[in-house]
Design an enzyme around this catalytic site. Structure first.
Site, PDB file in Angstrom:
ATOM      1  N   TYR A 186       0.835  -1.191   0.000  1.00 14.42           N
ATOM      2  CA  TYR A 186       0.000   0.000   0.000  1.00 14.42           C
ATOM      3  C   TYR A 186       0.880   1.255   0.000  1.00 14.42           C
ATOM      4  O   TYR A 186       2.073   1.167  -0.234  1.00 14.42           O
ATOM      5  CB  TYR A 186      -0.997  -0.077   1.159  1.00 14.42           C
ATOM      6  CG  TYR A 186      -1.908  -1.287   1.019  1.00 14.42           C
ATOM      7  CD1 TYR A 186      -2.812  -1.377  -0.033  1.00 14.42           C
ATOM      8  CD2 TYR A 186      -1.810  -2.373   1.891  1.00 14.42           C
ATOM      9  CE1 TYR A 186      -3.613  -2.497  -0.203  1.00 14.42           C
ATOM     10  CE2 TYR A 186      -2.620  -3.494   1.732  1.00 14.42           C
ATOM     11  CZ  TYR A 186      -3.508  -3.550   0.681  1.00 14.42           C
ATOM     12  OH  TYR A 186      -4.294  -4.671   0.511  1.00 14.42           O
ATOM     13  N   ARG A 232       3.122  -0.792  10.929  1.00 12.17           N
ATOM     14  CA  ARG A 232       3.309  -2.167  10.455  1.00 12.17           C
ATOM     15  C   ARG A 232       4.152  -2.150   9.187  1.00 12.17           C
ATOM     16  O   ARG A 232       3.918  -1.334   8.286  1.00 12.17           O
ATOM     17  CB  ARG A 232       1.958  -2.833  10.178  1.00 12.17           C
ATOM     18  CG  ARG A 232       2.076  -4.358  10.039  1.00 12.17           C
ATOM     19  CD  ARG A 232       0.719  -5.009   9.837  1.00 12.17           C
ATOM     20  NE  ARG A 232       0.727  -6.389  10.323  1.00 12.17           N
ATOM     21  CZ  ARG A 232      -0.009  -7.368   9.819  1.00 12.17           C
ATOM     22  NH1 ARG A 232      -0.837  -7.146   8.805  1.00 12.17           N
ATOM     23  NH2 ARG A 232       0.046  -8.588  10.321  1.00 12.17           N
ATOM     24  N   GLY A 259      -3.538 -13.589  13.018  1.00 10.52           N
ATOM     25  CA  GLY A 259      -4.530 -13.130  12.078  1.00 10.52           C
ATOM     26  C   GLY A 259      -5.680 -14.101  11.937  1.00 10.52           C
ATOM     27  O   GLY A 259      -6.662 -14.053  12.681  1.00 10.52           O
ATOM     28  N   ARG A 260      -5.539 -15.016  10.968  1.00 13.83           N
ATOM     29  CA  ARG A 260      -6.652 -15.912  10.636  1.00 13.83           C
ATOM     30  C   ARG A 260      -7.191 -16.707  11.822  1.00 13.83           C
ATOM     31  O   ARG A 260      -8.389 -16.975  11.914  1.00 13.83           O
ATOM     32  CB  ARG A 260      -6.221 -16.865   9.518  1.00 13.83           C
ATOM     33  CG  ARG A 260      -6.116 -16.195   8.167  1.00 13.83           C
ATOM     34  CD  ARG A 260      -5.363 -17.054   7.171  1.00 13.83           C
ATOM     35  NE  ARG A 260      -3.929 -17.061   7.437  1.00 13.83           N
ATOM     36  CZ  ARG A 260      -3.046 -17.772   6.727  1.00 13.83           C
ATOM     37  NH1 ARG A 260      -3.465 -18.557   5.742  1.00 13.83           N
ATOM     38  NH2 ARG A 260      -1.761 -17.703   7.012  1.00 13.83           N
TER      39      ARG A 260
END
Length: 357
Positions: free
Chosen positions: A177, A224, A312-313
């Site tokens: 990003y 991050r 995360g997941r």
């Protein structure tokens, strides 16, 4: 020996454990980038984490990457987030907002605007749009005079985040990003003060972090990073040197933490750990890779010097993840088909562990 279940003092916050819920896009926001009651319930279910980092939140319309994502650039968006932060705090949790400017990873069908980036170089792959995946469009290269305004957008969003009740902010400097695009050697072909040399390529990241620090204070600001990652076609030269130089600049700002992804060789990541004087949140496995973070990976990185470990997941399918890790209960599998489909199925429907007699 440090364990996942020890307390940690993160700047002004006392975390009851070292388990961090990583930021994860779930595209459940309402029209206008508003947070919803379902989002409040989702985060509140996971408030036993030492720290929650929210999904990526766009700091401006031009910064929006995906449809269905929330923002922090209007008064209505700020007001909508208060139900989320209040629910997390009522359940005893702490939550930072991740501020994410998509840069070139966007589409006019999503925002009505041509995406912007360091240079007129398209991302690699298809981007999400309201009508489905489409090839990433060519972004407009920001003029030198426009770059500081994009950096300042992180600061404005940070101020709004605290107005919305968040405990702090994490800048998304990873995964291809906008900040990552400026760090890149192939998405950033600039010849001005924001491109070319390592000191120029890190400049935007430092200015964006400085804007957030000026807005809300260093103790409420983290970032991050994904050293050496190749998300959306972003490539970086001289990864160890680039990130060592970036961390040296950021170290003087007194940030709450940096949050590293396991996107480089372990030797590089360990050197960055040694170079960073403050708290390190480590995500020990490749994001969206074949393996999820488990107790073994977490304990290994605590041994390598990380203070906090992000999952995360595993947090999607296990709202009680901290307790499952503490008591070594099975980790439930996640249904990937429900990641981005919207609605409450695969969002609020994962139960806590069901004990049987």
């Amino acid at each position: 020996m440090t364990t996942l279940f020890d307390r940690h003092q993160l700047a002004e916050l006392t975390l009851p454990n070292r388990v961090v819920m990583a930021p994860m896009t779930r595209v459940r926001a309402a029209a206008g980038g508003l947070a919803t009651p379902s989002m409040a319930a989702y985060y509140a279910q996971r408030a036993t984490a030492g720290l929650i980092v929210s999904e990526g939140v766009q700091p401006s319309l031009i910064g929006q990457s995906n449809p269905g994502t929330p923002g922090l650039h209007t008064d209505e968006q700020v007001a909508s987030w208060r139900q989320v932060t209040s629910a997390v705090h009522a359940n005893g949790g702490r939550i930072f907002a991740q501020i994410m400017h998509g840069g070139r990873v966007s589409h006019p069908d999503t925002t009505g605007l041509q995406p912007v980036g360091p240079s007129a170089v398209a991302a690699v792959g298809d981007v999400f749009t309201p009508g489905g995946p489409l090839p990433a469009p060519l972004p407009r290269a920001l003029e030198t005079s426009e770059v500081p305004e994009q950096a300042q957008s992180y600061g404005r969003a940070a101020r709004r985040a605290l107005d919305a009740g968040f405990d702090g902010v994490e800048l998304h400097g990873a995964n291809g990003y906008l900040i990552s695009q400026f760090l890149s050697s192939n998405a950033n072909l600039r010849t001005d003060r924001y491109g070319g040399s390592r000191s120029n390529r890190i400049r935007f990241a430092v200015e964006a972090v400085q804007a957030a620090v000026d807005a809300v204070g260093a103790s409420r600001t983290g970032i991050r990073l994904s050293p050496g990652a190749n998300f959306w076609g972003v490539q970086e030269r001289d990864v160890p040197e680039l990130y060592a130089e970036l961390l040296a600049e950021l170290a003087g700002l007194g940030l709450a933490y940096i949050h590293l992804e396991a996107t480089a060789d372990e030797t590089v990541l360990v050197e960055l750990r040694r170079a960073w004087p403050g708290t390190l949140i480590m995500n020990p496995v490749l994001p969206m890779g074949p393996k999820q973070v488990g107790l073994a990976e977490a304990e290994r990185w605590l041994g390598l010097g990380a203070e906090l470990i992000s999952f995360g997941r595993a947090f999607i399918a296990n709202p009680d993840l901290v307790e499952r890790l503490r008591t070594r209960l099975p980790i439930a599998p996640v249904d990937e088909a429900t990641y981005y489909q919207g609605g409450d199925t695969g969002y609020l429907t994962y139960p806590a562990y069901q004990y049987t007699a």
